[in-house]
Design a protein around this motif. Structure first.
Motif, PDB file in Angstrom:
ATOM      1  N   LEU A 177       0.831  -1.196   0.000  1.00  0.00           N
ATOM      2  CA  LEU A 177       0.000   0.000   0.000  1.00  0.00           C
ATOM      3  C   LEU A 177       0.866   1.247   0.000  1.00  0.00           C
ATOM      4  O   LEU A 177       1.956   1.251   0.589  1.00  0.00           O
ATOM      5  CB  LEU A 177      -0.877   0.055   1.260  1.00  0.00           C
ATOM      6  CG  LEU A 177      -2.048  -0.894   1.311  1.00  0.00           C
ATOM      7  CD1 LEU A 177      -2.721  -0.810   2.670  1.00  0.00           C
ATOM      8  CD2 LEU A 177      -3.049  -0.593   0.222  1.00  0.00           C
ATOM      9  N   GLU A 178       0.343   2.287  -0.648  1.00  0.00           N
ATOM     10  CA  GLU A 178       1.000   3.585  -0.610  1.00  0.00           C
ATOM     11  C   GLU A 178      -0.021   4.655  -0.266  1.00  0.00           C
ATOM     12  O   GLU A 178      -1.193   4.553  -0.639  1.00  0.00           O
ATOM     13  CB  GLU A 178       1.617   3.935  -1.967  1.00  0.00           C
ATOM     14  CG  GLU A 178       2.829   3.127  -2.309  1.00  0.00           C
ATOM     15  CD  GLU A 178       3.499   3.549  -3.600  1.00  0.00           C
ATOM     16  OE1 GLU A 178       4.586   3.031  -3.859  1.00  0.00           O
ATOM     17  OE2 GLU A 178       2.930   4.384  -4.339  1.00  0.00           O
ATOM     18  N   THR A 179       0.436   5.664   0.440  1.00  0.00           N
ATOM     19  CA  THR A 179      -0.322   6.880   0.705  1.00  0.00           C
ATOM     20  C   THR A 179       0.541   8.029   0.219  1.00  0.00           C
ATOM     21  O   THR A 179       1.708   8.125   0.619  1.00  0.00           O
ATOM     22  CB  THR A 179      -0.622   7.038   2.209  1.00  0.00           C
ATOM     23  OG1 THR A 179      -1.499   5.978   2.609  1.00  0.00           O
ATOM     24  CG2 THR A 179      -1.291   8.350   2.512  1.00  0.00           C
ATOM     25  N   ASN A 180      -0.009   8.830  -0.674  1.00  0.00           N
ATOM     26  CA  ASN A 180       0.743   9.954  -1.258  1.00  0.00           C
ATOM     27  C   ASN A 180       2.068   9.494  -1.861  1.00  0.00           C
ATOM     28  O   ASN A 180       3.093  10.158  -1.709  1.00  0.00           O
ATOM     29  CB  ASN A 180       0.984  11.053  -0.214  1.00  0.00           C
ATOM     30  CG  ASN A 180      -0.304  11.617   0.323  1.00  0.00           C
ATOM     31  OD1 ASN A 180      -1.253  11.827  -0.435  1.00  0.00           O
ATOM     32  ND2 ASN A 180      -0.363  11.833   1.616  1.00  0.00           N
ATOM     33  N   GLY A 181       2.068   8.326  -2.496  1.00  0.00           N
ATOM     34  CA  GLY A 181       3.263   7.801  -3.162  1.00  0.00           C
ATOM     35  C   GLY A 181       4.300   7.191  -2.240  1.00  0.00           C
ATOM     36  O   GLY A 181       5.367   6.783  -2.686  1.00  0.00           O
ATOM     37  N   ILE A 182       3.996   7.098  -0.939  1.00  0.00           N
ATOM     38  CA  ILE A 182       4.952   6.549   0.041  1.00  0.00           C
ATOM     39  C   ILE A 182       4.427   5.216   0.566  1.00  0.00           C
ATOM     40  O   ILE A 182       3.285   5.134   1.023  1.00  0.00           O
ATOM     41  CB  ILE A 182       5.159   7.536   1.208  1.00  0.00           C
ATOM     42  CG1 ILE A 182       5.708   8.858   0.675  1.00  0.00           C
ATOM     43  CG2 ILE A 182       6.076   6.946   2.268  1.00  0.00           C
ATOM     44  CD1 ILE A 182       5.698   9.980   1.682  1.00  0.00           C
ATOM     45  N   PRO A 183       5.245   4.140   0.492  1.00  0.00           N
ATOM     46  CA  PRO A 183       4.792   2.851   1.025  1.00  0.00           C
ATOM     47  C   PRO A 183       4.474   2.943   2.516  1.00  0.00           C
ATOM     48  O   PRO A 183       5.182   3.613   3.269  1.00  0.00           O
ATOM     49  CB  PRO A 183       5.988   1.922   0.792  1.00  0.00           C
ATOM     50  CG  PRO A 183       6.804   2.586  -0.266  1.00  0.00           C
ATOM     51  CD  PRO A 183       6.581   4.066  -0.087  1.00  0.00           C
ATOM     52  N   ILE A 184       3.391   2.292   2.931  1.00  0.00           N
ATOM     53  CA  ILE A 184       3.032   2.256   4.350  1.00  0.00           C
ATOM     54  C   ILE A 184       2.882   0.806   4.785  1.00  0.00           C
ATOM     55  O   ILE A 184       2.622  -0.078   3.978  1.00  0.00           O
ATOM     56  CB  ILE A 184       1.726   3.039   4.652  1.00  0.00           C
ATOM     57  CG1 ILE A 184       0.543   2.445   3.886  1.00  0.00           C
ATOM     58  CG2 ILE A 184       1.900   4.508   4.347  1.00  0.00           C
ATOM     59  CD1 ILE A 184      -0.810   2.967   4.349  1.00  0.00           C
ATOM     60  N   LEU A 185       3.061   0.591   6.077  1.00  0.00           N
ATOM     61  CA  LEU A 185       2.909  -0.712   6.712  1.00  0.00           C
ATOM     62  C   LEU A 185       3.795  -1.784   6.079  1.00  0.00           C
ATOM     63  O   LEU A 185       3.408  -2.941   5.961  1.00  0.00           O
ATOM     64  CB  LEU A 185       1.432  -1.139   6.700  1.00  0.00           C
ATOM     65  CG  LEU A 185       0.506  -0.203   7.479  1.00  0.00           C
ATOM     66  CD1 LEU A 185      -0.946  -0.541   7.211  1.00  0.00           C
ATOM     67  CD2 LEU A 185       0.816  -0.258   8.958  1.00  0.00           C
ATOM     68  N   GLU A 186       5.002  -1.377   5.692  1.00  0.00           N
ATOM     69  CA  GLU A 186       5.999  -2.298   5.145  1.00  0.00           C
ATOM     70  C   GLU A 186       7.215  -2.282   6.057  1.00  0.00           C
ATOM     71  O   GLU A 186       7.569  -1.236   6.612  1.00  0.00           O
ATOM     72  CB  GLU A 186       6.422  -1.876   3.739  1.00  0.00           C
ATOM     73  CG  GLU A 186       5.361  -2.063   2.678  1.00  0.00           C
ATOM     74  CD  GLU A 186       5.102  -3.525   2.369  1.00  0.00           C
ATOM     75  OE1 GLU A 186       6.076  -4.300   2.217  1.00  0.00           O
ATOM     76  OE2 GLU A 186       3.922  -3.902   2.296  1.00  0.00           O
ATOM     77  N   PHE A 187       7.876  -3.419   6.199  1.00  0.00           N
ATOM     78  CA  PHE A 187       9.067  -3.487   7.034  1.00  0.00           C
ATOM     79  C   PHE A 187      10.275  -2.887   6.331  1.00  0.00           C
ATOM     80  O   PHE A 187      11.182  -2.377   6.950  1.00  0.00           O
ATOM     81  CB  PHE A 187       9.352  -4.927   7.465  1.00  0.00           C
ATOM     82  CG  PHE A 187       8.278  -5.483   8.352  1.00  0.00           C
ATOM     83  CD1 PHE A 187       8.084  -4.983   9.636  1.00  0.00           C
ATOM     84  CD2 PHE A 187       7.438  -6.477   7.904  1.00  0.00           C
ATOM     85  CE1 PHE A 187       7.083  -5.475  10.455  1.00  0.00           C
ATOM     86  CE2 PHE A 187       6.434  -6.976   8.724  1.00  0.00           C
ATOM     87  CZ  PHE A 187       6.258  -6.473   9.993  1.00  0.00           C
ATOM     88  N   GLU A 188      10.282  -2.987   5.001  1.00  0.00           N
ATOM     89  CA  GLU A 188      11.333  -2.355   4.213  1.00  0.00           C
ATOM     90  C   GLU A 188      10.715  -1.822   2.928  1.00  0.00           C
ATOM     91  O   GLU A 188       9.661  -2.289   2.503  1.00  0.00           O
ATOM     92  CB  GLU A 188      12.484  -3.319   3.913  1.00  0.00           C
ATOM     93  CG  GLU A 188      12.060  -4.627   3.290  1.00  0.00           C
ATOM     94  CD  GLU A 188      13.197  -5.622   3.245  1.00  0.00           C
ATOM     95  OE1 GLU A 188      13.451  -6.144   2.144  1.00  0.00           O
ATOM     96  OE2 GLU A 188      13.815  -5.871   4.290  1.00  0.00           O
ATOM     97  N   VAL A 189      11.357  -0.853   2.320  1.00  0.00           N
ATOM     98  CA  VAL A 189      10.819  -0.231   1.112  1.00  0.00           C
ATOM     99  C   VAL A 189      10.824  -1.268  -0.015  1.00  0.00           C
ATOM    100  O   VAL A 189      11.865  -1.878  -0.289  1.00  0.00           O
ATOM    101  CB  VAL A 189      11.658   1.003   0.715  1.00  0.00           C
ATOM    102  CG1 VAL A 189      11.169   1.588  -0.601  1.00  0.00           C
ATOM    103  CG2 VAL A 189      11.618   2.045   1.822  1.00  0.00           C
ATOM    104  N   PRO A 190       9.677  -1.497  -0.642  1.00  0.00           N
ATOM    105  CA  PRO A 190       9.610  -2.471  -1.735  1.00  0.00           C
ATOM    106  C   PRO A 190      10.446  -2.013  -2.941  1.00  0.00           C
ATOM    107  O   PRO A 190      10.335  -0.872  -3.371  1.00  0.00           O
ATOM    108  CB  PRO A 190       8.117  -2.497  -2.104  1.00  0.00           C
ATOM    109  CG  PRO A 190       7.403  -1.862  -0.965  1.00  0.00           C
ATOM    110  CD  PRO A 190       8.370  -0.925  -0.334  1.00  0.00           C
ATOM    111  N   GLU A 191      11.296  -2.907  -3.427  1.00  0.00           N
ATOM    112  CA  GLU A 191      12.126  -2.610  -4.599  1.00  0.00           C
ATOM    113  C   GLU A 191      11.672  -3.493  -5.753  1.00  0.00           C
ATOM    114  O   GLU A 191      12.324  -4.488  -6.082  1.00  0.00           O
ATOM    115  CB  GLU A 191      13.598  -2.807  -4.270  1.00  0.00           C
ATOM    116  CG  GLU A 191      14.114  -1.803  -3.248  1.00  0.00           C
ATOM    117  CD  GLU A 191      15.606  -1.906  -3.007  1.00  0.00           C
ATOM    118  OE1 GLU A 191      16.330  -2.417  -3.880  1.00  0.00           O
ATOM    119  OE2 GLU A 191      16.037  -1.478  -1.927  1.00  0.00           O
TER     120      GLU A 191
END
Length: 169
Positions: free
Chosen positions: A131-145
């Motif tokens: 999920l993203e809010t305003n283009g920023i991933p949320i509720l993730e342990f690390e940034v999805p690549e």
């Protein structure tokens, strides 16, 4: 006594305690489990965008609870629900993202479900949904690549050639 039976009895006991001690949280878990089941069946019968549309809801008025607190509470709740591994309940990222999208919308938090693919070092292609809010991933342990392949809600169509491009990289 079999391990599955013991685990099932333990989960029933936990559910009973949850209903007695925290009926609101228990009811939320039941509703989430219902929507996971609906979504799991829908993706088998319809294209993914249609299944996501089916379980989505309009953005509601923002709750008085701080946004980060709502996100964390709902994230923990869906993780507990999916961890039960009963029937269609299993900890899979696309189920988690879709159900959180619904419940965050119900709490006035706009999100987008993003699907992506990645070419592993061993040549295997892996996928992830977040999920993203305003283009920023949320509720993730690390940034999805991952290379984005589809996002919801969206007017864009999924381009299957992305899989070929990923495989060539």
């Amino acid at each position: 006594m079999s391990k599955e039976l013991t685990n099932g009895a333990r989960q029933v006991a936990r559910a009973g305690r949850k209903f007695l001690l925290e009926p609101g949280a228990a009811f939320l878990m039941c509703r989430m489990a219902f929507w996971v089941t609906v979504f799991s069946v829908a993706v088998r019968l319809a294209p993914l965008p249609r299944a996501l549309q089916l379980i989505s809801t309009s953005l509601r008025r923002r709750s008085e609870e701080p946004e980060k607190s709502v996100q964390d509470r709902l994230g923990r709740t869906i993780d507990r629900v999916l961890a039960t591994r009963l029937l269609t309940l299993e900890p899979i990222c696309w189920k988690r993202a879709a159900i959180l999208h619904r419940y965050l919308s119900l709490n006035g938090i706009a999100t987008r479900v993003v699907f992506g693919l990645s070419n592993g070092t061993d040549g295997a292609i892996s996928g992830h949904a977040w999920l993203e809010t305003n283009g920023i991933p949320i509720l993730e342990f690390e940034v999805p690549e991952y290379t984005r392949t589809y996002s919801f809600p969206s007017n864009e169509l999924f381009d299957p050639r992305l899989i070929l491009r990923l495989h060539e990289e």
